[in-house]
Design an enzyme around this catalytic site. Sequence first.
Site, PDB file in Angstrom:
ATOM      1  N   LYS A  12       0.833  -1.200   0.000  1.00  0.00           N
ATOM      2  CA  LYS A  12       0.000   0.000   0.000  1.00  0.00           C
ATOM      3  C   LYS A  12       0.875   1.261   0.000  1.00  0.00           C
ATOM      4  O   LYS A  12       2.097   1.172   0.197  1.00  0.00           O
ATOM      5  CB  LYS A  12      -0.908  -0.018   1.227  1.00  0.00           C
ATOM      6  CG  LYS A  12      -1.923  -1.159   1.203  1.00  0.00           C
ATOM      7  CD  LYS A  12      -2.772  -1.131   2.456  1.00  0.00           C
ATOM      8  CE  LYS A  12      -3.808  -2.227   2.465  1.00  0.00           C
ATOM      9  NZ  LYS A  12      -4.635  -2.190   3.692  1.00  0.00           N
ATOM     10  N   TYR A  52     -11.888  -2.530  -3.851  1.00  0.00           N
ATOM     11  CA  TYR A  52     -12.460  -2.592  -2.502  1.00  0.00           C
ATOM     12  C   TYR A  52     -13.984  -2.606  -2.508  1.00  0.00           C
ATOM     13  O   TYR A  52     -14.622  -2.217  -1.529  1.00  0.00           O
ATOM     14  CB  TYR A  52     -11.943  -1.419  -1.672  1.00  0.00           C
ATOM     15  CG  TYR A  52     -10.517  -1.597  -1.214  1.00  0.00           C
ATOM     16  CD1 TYR A  52     -10.145  -2.645  -0.374  1.00  0.00           C
ATOM     17  CD2 TYR A  52      -9.529  -0.708  -1.613  1.00  0.00           C
ATOM     18  CE1 TYR A  52      -8.847  -2.813   0.043  1.00  0.00           C
ATOM     19  CE2 TYR A  52      -8.211  -0.856  -1.187  1.00  0.00           C
ATOM     20  CZ  TYR A  52      -7.884  -1.905  -0.360  1.00  0.00           C
ATOM     21  OH  TYR A  52      -6.583  -2.061   0.055  1.00  0.00           O
ATOM     22  N   ASN A 115      -1.580  -0.158   7.385  1.00  0.00           N
ATOM     23  CA  ASN A 115      -1.075  -1.493   7.720  1.00  0.00           C
ATOM     24  C   ASN A 115      -0.186  -2.108   6.632  1.00  0.00           C
ATOM     25  O   ASN A 115       0.006  -3.310   6.579  1.00  0.00           O
ATOM     26  CB  ASN A 115      -2.222  -2.433   8.102  1.00  0.00           C
ATOM     27  CG  ASN A 115      -3.190  -2.693   6.976  1.00  0.00           C
ATOM     28  OD1 ASN A 115      -2.952  -2.334   5.829  1.00  0.00           O
ATOM     29  ND2 ASN A 115      -4.300  -3.330   7.311  1.00  0.00           N
ATOM     30  N   HIS A 118      -1.723  -5.382   1.453  1.00  0.00           N
ATOM     31  CA  HIS A 118      -2.996  -6.076   1.208  1.00  0.00           C
ATOM     32  C   HIS A 118      -2.656  -7.450   0.641  1.00  0.00           C
ATOM     33  O   HIS A 118      -1.739  -7.584  -0.174  1.00  0.00           O
ATOM     34  CB  HIS A 118      -3.842  -5.304   0.188  1.00  0.00           C
ATOM     35  CG  HIS A 118      -4.972  -6.123  -0.350  1.00  0.00           C
ATOM     36  ND1 HIS A 118      -6.186  -6.198   0.280  1.00  0.00           N
ATOM     37  CD2 HIS A 118      -5.052  -6.937  -1.442  1.00  0.00           C
ATOM     38  CE1 HIS A 118      -6.976  -7.019  -0.406  1.00  0.00           C
ATOM     39  NE2 HIS A 118      -6.304  -7.469  -1.455  1.00  0.00           N
ATOM     40  N   GLU A 131      -9.085 -10.504  -7.992  1.00  0.00           N
ATOM     41  CA  GLU A 131      -8.142  -9.417  -7.721  1.00  0.00           C
ATOM     42  C   GLU A 131      -7.008  -9.391  -8.741  1.00  0.00           C
ATOM     43  O   GLU A 131      -6.604  -8.325  -9.183  1.00  0.00           O
ATOM     44  CB  GLU A 131      -7.573  -9.542  -6.306  1.00  0.00           C
ATOM     45  CG  GLU A 131      -8.571  -9.123  -5.270  1.00  0.00           C
ATOM     46  CD  GLU A 131      -7.967  -9.062  -3.889  1.00  0.00           C
ATOM     47  OE1 GLU A 131      -8.259  -8.097  -3.186  1.00  0.00           O
ATOM     48  OE2 GLU A 131      -7.212  -9.979  -3.517  1.00  0.00           O
TER      49      GLU A 131
END
Length: 154
Positions: A12, A52, A115, A118, A131
């Site tokens: 990310k 998402y 975080n 992904h 994805e």
Amino acid sequence: MSYDERTFVMVKPDGVQRGLIGEIISRFEHRGLKLVGAKALQLDEELAKTHYSEHEGKPFFEGLIEFITSGPVFAMVWEGKDATRQVRRMVGATDPAEAAPGTIRGDYGLDLGRNVIHASDHEDEGANEQEIKVFFDDAELLDYEQATDEWRYE
């Protein structure tokens, strides 16, 4: 030698900005997974919302879209035996405060909203393929043998 499981992983914007791409790639390579696709890109709002979509309507959705489009990401496809489960265990819990030391989020994650990484969900059988197709064309994914393939699996 190709193994049937491929899984999607994305560093990310916070991980890219903090210079963690190489460290994350090294961890997966050291585990024995094979990198079969990778690229840096800047997500636009449409791609972010497609990626998402399962979170649409949730209170954090708009903030998530704003964050994931705020800087470059590094998208990857990893291949190996039971690749999704292996990657998810290496990544750790979504909330870095709950992630075990030694996991990517446990070692580098600072906040639930920052975080670092992904990874596709193992529980959803179609998540990997869906994805991967959002981020990669078939021509961008490699099918190759590594000299070390015979040393990884029985």
